[in-house]
Design a protein around this motif. Structure first.
Motif, PDB file in Angstrom:
ATOM      1  N   SER A  87       0.794  -1.064  -0.148  1.00  0.00           N
ATOM      2  CA  SER A  87      -0.243   0.044  -0.124  1.00  0.00           C
ATOM      3  C   SER A  87       1.331   1.183   0.471  1.00  0.00           C
ATOM      4  CB  SER A  87      -1.454  -0.195   1.689  1.00  0.00           C
ATOM      5  OG  SER A  87       0.251  -0.168   2.855  1.00  0.00           O
ATOM      6  N   MET A 100      -9.571  -5.600  -3.375  1.00  0.00           N
ATOM      7  CA  MET A 100      -8.337  -6.678  -2.808  1.00  0.00           C
ATOM      8  C   MET A 100      -9.022  -8.433  -2.858  1.00  0.00           C
ATOM      9  SD  MET A 100      -6.549  -5.460   0.513  1.00  0.00           S
ATOM     10  CE  MET A 100      -8.426  -4.125   0.962  1.00  0.00           C
ATOM     11  N   ASN A 103      -8.403 -13.499  -1.475  1.00  0.00           N
ATOM     12  CA  ASN A 103      -7.928 -13.051   0.265  1.00  0.00           C
ATOM     13  C   ASN A 103      -6.720 -12.315   0.599  1.00  0.00           C
ATOM     14  OD1 ASN A 103     -10.743 -14.986   1.333  1.00  0.00           O
ATOM     15  ND2 ASN A 103     -10.232 -16.068   0.426  1.00  0.00           N
ATOM     16  N   ALA A 105      -6.583  -9.691   2.080  1.00  0.00           N
ATOM     17  CA  ALA A 105      -6.259  -8.968   3.232  1.00  0.00           C
ATOM     18  C   ALA A 105      -6.454 -10.104   4.496  1.00  0.00           C
ATOM     19  CB  ALA A 105      -7.803  -9.400   3.492  1.00  0.00           C
ATOM     20  N   GLN A 106      -6.328 -11.876   4.276  1.00  0.00           N
ATOM     21  CA  GLN A 106      -5.932 -12.277   5.721  1.00  0.00           C
ATOM     22  C   GLN A 106      -4.580 -12.892   5.452  1.00  0.00           C
ATOM     23  OE1 GLN A 106      -9.551 -15.312   4.427  1.00  0.00           O
ATOM     24  NE2 GLN A 106      -8.743 -15.512   6.645  1.00  0.00           N
ATOM     25  N   TRP A 113      -1.956  -3.981   7.998  1.00  0.00           N
ATOM     26  CA  TRP A 113      -4.031  -3.987   7.905  1.00  0.00           C
ATOM     27  C   TRP A 113      -4.104  -2.915   7.608  1.00  0.00           C
ATOM     28  CZ3 TRP A 113      -6.547  -5.539   4.454  1.00  0.00           C
ATOM     29  CH2 TRP A 113      -9.015  -5.496   4.469  1.00  0.00           C
ATOM     30  N   THR A 116      -2.642  -0.241   5.319  1.00  0.00           N
ATOM     31  CA  THR A 116      -3.148  -0.350   3.990  1.00  0.00           C
ATOM     32  C   THR A 116      -4.167  -0.138   3.576  1.00  0.00           C
ATOM     33  OG1 THR A 116      -2.455  -3.070   4.158  1.00  0.00           O
ATOM     34  CG2 THR A 116      -4.282  -2.836   2.424  1.00  0.00           C
ATOM     35  N   LEU A 117      -5.548  -0.264   5.162  1.00  0.00           N
ATOM     36  CA  LEU A 117      -6.700   0.758   4.780  1.00  0.00           C
ATOM     37  C   LEU A 117      -7.153   1.921   4.640  1.00  0.00           C
ATOM     38  CD1 LEU A 117      -8.555  -1.566   7.305  1.00  0.00           C
ATOM     39  CD2 LEU A 117      -9.112  -1.838   4.748  1.00  0.00           C
ATOM     40  N   PHE A 132     -13.591  -6.098  -1.333  1.00  0.00           N
ATOM     41  CA  PHE A 132     -12.635  -7.375  -1.002  1.00  0.00           C
ATOM     42  C   PHE A 132     -12.889  -8.447  -0.239  1.00  0.00           C
ATOM     43  CE2 PHE A 132     -11.625  -6.645   3.568  1.00  0.00           C
ATOM     44  CZ  PHE A 132     -12.346  -5.445   4.371  1.00  0.00           C
ATOM     45  N   SER A 134     -13.210 -11.674   3.104  1.00  0.00           N
ATOM     46  CA  SER A 134     -12.121 -12.292   3.655  1.00  0.00           C
ATOM     47  C   SER A 134     -13.125 -13.230   4.600  1.00  0.00           C
ATOM     48  CB  SER A 134     -11.787 -11.445   5.185  1.00  0.00           C
ATOM     49  OG  SER A 134     -10.922 -11.716   5.819  1.00  0.00           O
ATOM     50  N   ARG A 198      -9.734 -12.623  10.322  1.00  0.00           N
ATOM     51  CA  ARG A 198     -10.585 -11.762  11.024  1.00  0.00           C
ATOM     52  C   ARG A 198     -12.025 -11.316  11.877  1.00  0.00           C
ATOM     53  NH1 ARG A 198      -6.689  -8.805   7.887  1.00  0.00           N
ATOM     54  NH2 ARG A 198      -4.636  -8.318   9.406  1.00  0.00           N
ATOM     55  N   ILE A 203     -13.398  -5.829  11.513  1.00  0.00           N
ATOM     56  CA  ILE A 203     -13.150  -5.179  10.062  1.00  0.00           C
ATOM     57  C   ILE A 203     -13.782  -3.906   9.656  1.00  0.00           C
ATOM     58  CG2 ILE A 203     -12.784  -5.549   7.640  1.00  0.00           C
ATOM     59  CD1 ILE A 203     -12.467  -8.395   7.527  1.00  0.00           C
TER      60      ILE A 203
END
Ligand SMILES: C[S@@+](CC[C@H](N)C(=O)[O-])C[C@H]1O[C@@H](n2cnc3c(N)ncnc32)[C@H](O)[C@@H]1O
Length: 240
Positions: A87, A100, A103, A105-106, A113, A116-117, A132, A134, A198, A203
């Motif tokens: 990111s 994304m 997965n 995100a995982q 994380w 990244t968001l 995305f 998850s 998560r 999330i």
């Protein structure tokens, strides 16, 4: 940092082919008339290249040189701008849609994380869309990944014997170890991935903290609303 084995990158698309997930991400791009799309953690670029259209900019970012090499060489690869990194490497251009997939995100542990968001929020125009998926920890997907049983598959590099183990080391964190024995070369390639599972609420809170508003959480690619216990969580949000 270890990278994916190029022989395994080539098998990745076979294991994760185009399907209803890709249809969903493509449809969302069209629905929002997206002119600039960011695919973060684009991997082999299997979805990325199918997002291109005349007049649309598509950027694929991934920290794996092996993945990106494969992506840029694939048919349609020259239509995408590929960037090596995470990111922090998002170009300052403004995007109206970011994804994304697979997965990703995982694959991103904390605190990366949350960074990244925040990076995705900064990259999007106001009302720009983020989507995305998850896996829901309640689905305990990793329990199905313990394949003590070995399988042998035929590849362009000869037969490969594969098996895997997965264990939850602390709640919500799973280590997946994949064994790949290239029998002709007499080589064993071990791949170890740490995956974060998560909770939905976590999330959602992280999205809001990063400056997003939630549009929906789905349990499948037809946008059926999430229900407790569903294996899949698809998040759709927009930049507030
Ligand atoms: C399971 S693959 C998914 C690839 C692709 N999106 C797809 O759907 O086929 C996960 C990808 O996430 C990438 N990745 C790992 N850590 C990342 C990070 N911090 N930021 C972005 N991508 C990351 C990996 O290099 C890998 O290509």
């Amino acid at each position: 940092v270890s990278d994916y084995d190029p022989r395994l990158v080539a098998l990745y698309d076979e294991d994760n082919p185009d399907g209803p997930d890709h249809d969903y991400y493509r449809a969302l791009a069209d629905e929002h008339d997206a002119a600039a799309i960011l695919d973060l953690g684009c991997g082999t670029g299997i979805l990325t290249v199918t997002l291109t259209r005349p007049g649309r900019t598509v950027v694929g970012i991934d920290p794996s040189p092996r993945m990106l090499e494969y992506a840029s060489d694939r048919p349609g690869g020259s239509e995408v701008q590929w960037i090596l990194g995470d990111s922090r490497e998002i170009p300052s251009r403004r995007f109206d849609y970011a994804v994304m997939t697979g997965n990703v995100a995982q694959h991103i542990g904390d605190p990366d994380w949350e960074r990244t968001l925040a990076g995705l929020r900064a990259a999007l125009v106001q009302n720009g869309v983020l989507a995305f998926e998850s896996r829901n920890p309640a689905g305990r997907a990793w329990e199905g990944w313990n394949h003590a049983e070995q399988t042998v598959r035929q590849t362009t590099h000869g037969p490969v014997r594969q098996w895997s183990e997965a264990r939850e080391v602390i709640p919500g964190r799973v280590i997946l170890t994949s064994h790949n024995d290239f029998e002709a070369a007499g080589e064993s390639v071990l791949e170890e991935l740490t995956l974060s599972f998560r909770e939905r609420e976590q999330i959602e809170q992280q999205l809001i903290a990063a400056g997003f508003e939630l549009d929906g959480v789905w349990r499948n690619w037809d946008r059926a609303p999430f229900v407790t216990g569903a294996a899949l969580m698809v998040f759709e949000a927009h930049a507030a």
